[in-house]
Design a protein around this motif. Structure first.
Motif, PDB file in Angstrom:
ATOM      1  N   SER A 118       0.843  -1.190   0.000  1.00 27.69           N
ATOM      2  CA  SER A 118       0.000   0.000   0.000  1.00 27.69           C
ATOM      3  C   SER A 118       0.880   1.243   0.000  1.00 27.69           C
ATOM      4  O   SER A 118       1.642   1.479   0.942  1.00 27.69           O
ATOM      5  CB  SER A 118      -0.925  -0.004   1.227  1.00 27.69           C
ATOM      6  N   ILE A 150      -0.312   4.507  -0.423  1.00 22.53           N
ATOM      7  CA  ILE A 150      -1.014   5.603   0.236  1.00 22.53           C
ATOM      8  C   ILE A 150      -1.204   5.291   1.717  1.00 22.53           C
ATOM      9  O   ILE A 150      -1.618   4.195   2.086  1.00 22.53           O
ATOM     10  CB  ILE A 150      -2.385   5.850  -0.414  1.00 22.53           C
ATOM     11  N   ILE A 156      -1.711  13.250  -3.499  1.00 18.03           N
ATOM     12  CA  ILE A 156      -1.723  11.882  -4.017  1.00 18.03           C
ATOM     13  C   ILE A 156      -0.978  11.809  -5.341  1.00 18.03           C
ATOM     14  O   ILE A 156      -0.148  10.909  -5.559  1.00 18.03           O
ATOM     15  CB  ILE A 156      -3.172  11.381  -4.202  1.00 18.03           C
ATOM     16  N   LEU A 204       2.332   9.537  -6.050  1.00 13.21           N
ATOM     17  CA  LEU A 204       2.218   8.367  -6.920  1.00 13.21           C
ATOM     18  C   LEU A 204       3.017   8.504  -8.206  1.00 13.21           C
ATOM     19  O   LEU A 204       3.555   7.521  -8.711  1.00 13.21           O
ATOM     20  CB  LEU A 204       0.747   8.112  -7.262  1.00 13.21           C
ATOM     21  N   THR A 207      -8.654   8.189  -5.093  1.00 10.62           N
ATOM     22  CA  THR A 207      -7.280   7.969  -4.644  1.00 10.62           C
ATOM     23  C   THR A 207      -6.885   6.507  -4.811  1.00 10.62           C
ATOM     24  O   THR A 207      -5.786   6.188  -5.285  1.00 10.62           O
ATOM     25  CB  THR A 207      -7.124   8.384  -3.167  1.00 10.62           C
ATOM     26  N   GLU A 211      -4.041   5.018  -7.334  1.00 11.29           N
ATOM     27  CA  GLU A 211      -2.990   4.131  -6.843  1.00 11.29           C
ATOM     28  C   GLU A 211      -2.867   2.898  -7.747  1.00 11.29           C
ATOM     29  O   GLU A 211      -1.756   2.461  -8.083  1.00 11.29           O
ATOM     30  CB  GLU A 211      -3.284   3.705  -5.407  1.00 11.29           C
ATOM     31  N   GLU A 246       0.278   1.701 -10.300  1.00  8.43           N
ATOM     32  CA  GLU A 246       0.855   0.354 -10.282  1.00  8.43           C
ATOM     33  C   GLU A 246       0.760  -0.318 -11.638  1.00  8.43           C
ATOM     34  O   GLU A 246       1.640  -1.094 -12.011  1.00  8.43           O
ATOM     35  CB  GLU A 246       0.127  -0.505  -9.238  1.00  8.43           C
ATOM     36  N   THR A 276     -10.261   0.579  -2.533  1.00  6.26           N
ATOM     37  CA  THR A 276      -9.206  -0.431  -2.614  1.00  6.26           C
ATOM     38  C   THR A 276      -9.784  -1.834  -2.659  1.00  6.26           C
ATOM     39  O   THR A 276      -9.449  -2.639  -3.529  1.00  6.26           O
ATOM     40  CB  THR A 276      -8.252  -0.297  -1.415  1.00  6.26           C
TER      41      THR A 276
END
Length: 280
Positions: A14, A16, A52, A56, A89, A93, A97, A176
């Motif tokens: 993770s 964040i 963010i 990121l 957010t 994320e 990735e 998430t």
């Protein structure tokens, strides 16, 4: 030991943290300070996402692309804005990735959430809590006690701040877990299509309720008078607002500056109203 290692692994993957989410919360407080008639809360949303985006994306091009995603039209009851910020957010994320992540789904989620959440937020905060808090505060002030103003501010703002703070936290958790389930099941394409449909429905409802174009022209005399607006409504309700919106959208696609477009709308509206073609 197995459960502990799994938790540690999730924590490592993770990017964040709660500290980052708190930054989003603080950045979201002046959410509506840059509100405008063109894209409404878009600058507030983009500004709130800057912590963010900076964390990121290390590449300037990726940061610019992310900011460009978030200066699209956005409007919501401000107290529920952090819930959307938390969900987005989590999506950003996942995008960081996975370069193949469908960024259109981010815009679709925003568009599909702002309408329903605004309806709930307006009902709870503007239609209920504000009236109750103002009634209690005013009744105290009427007895000669100025503390009523403070009571009003506390009754209204304490719940509002709590909703905004926990909204970003729970929004991120929801985003998430939801994204992980969707990606594992292979439903991302379907979710993207569905949220796109909901987003278009939201925009359609906004056109019907926020764009007002009426024609006062009539034909015939006496009892045989026929209103042109009635004929248009029988063909399709809100036909003129849809047509006008489509024309404006087409003009925007020609890279016409928004300022000139607004001036053109004002001038054309005044002329058509003066000629009796448009009316209230």
């Amino acid at each position: 030991m197995m459960k502990t290692s799994n938790v540690m692994q999730e924590t490592k993957t993770s990017v964040i943290t709660k500290k980052d989410l708190r930054k989003v919360f603080w950045k979201s407080l002046p959410f509506e300070i840059s509100w405008n008639y063109v894209r409404q809360d878009h600058l507030g949303f983009a500004y709130s996402m800057t912590p963010i985006i900076e964390k990121l994306y290390k590449n300037e091009e990726d940061r610019a692309e992310a900011l460009e995603r978030h200066i699209e039209f956005f409007n919501i009851t401000v107290y529920f804005s952090t819930l959307v910020l938390g969900i987005i957010t989590a999506m950003e994320e996942k995008r960081a990735e996975n370069p193949d992540f469908d960024t259109q789904s981010i815009s679709n989620i925003k568009a599909s959430l702002m309408g329903p959440l605004s309806g709930i937020g307006d009902s709870i905060f503007l239609g209920t809590l504000r009236i109750i808090a103002a009634g209690i505060g005013a009744s105290i002030c009427m007895s000669g006690n100025p503390i009523g103003a403070v009571v009003f501010l506390l009754l209204y703002n304490v719940p509002a701040f709590l909703v905004r703070y926990f909204g970003v936290m729970k929004g991120y958790e929801l985003g998430t877990s939801l994204l992980e389930k969707i990606q594992k099941s292979g439903l991302m394409d379907k979710v993207t299509n569905l949220t796109g449909i909901v987003g278009l429905m939201t925009i359609g409802s906004m056109i019907a309720t926020m764009v007002s174009v009426k024609v006062p022209l009539t034909f015939g005399t006496g009892d045989g008078v026929t209103k042109l607006q009635g004929i248009l409504d029988s063909i399709m309700p809100c036909l003129l607002p849809v047509c006008v919106t489509a024309i404006i959208y087409w003009i925007l696609g020609k890279n016409v500056k928004t300022t000139w477009l607004l001036v053109g709308i004002i001038v054309v509206s005044i002329l058509l109203a003066w000629m009796g073609i448009l009316g209230a």
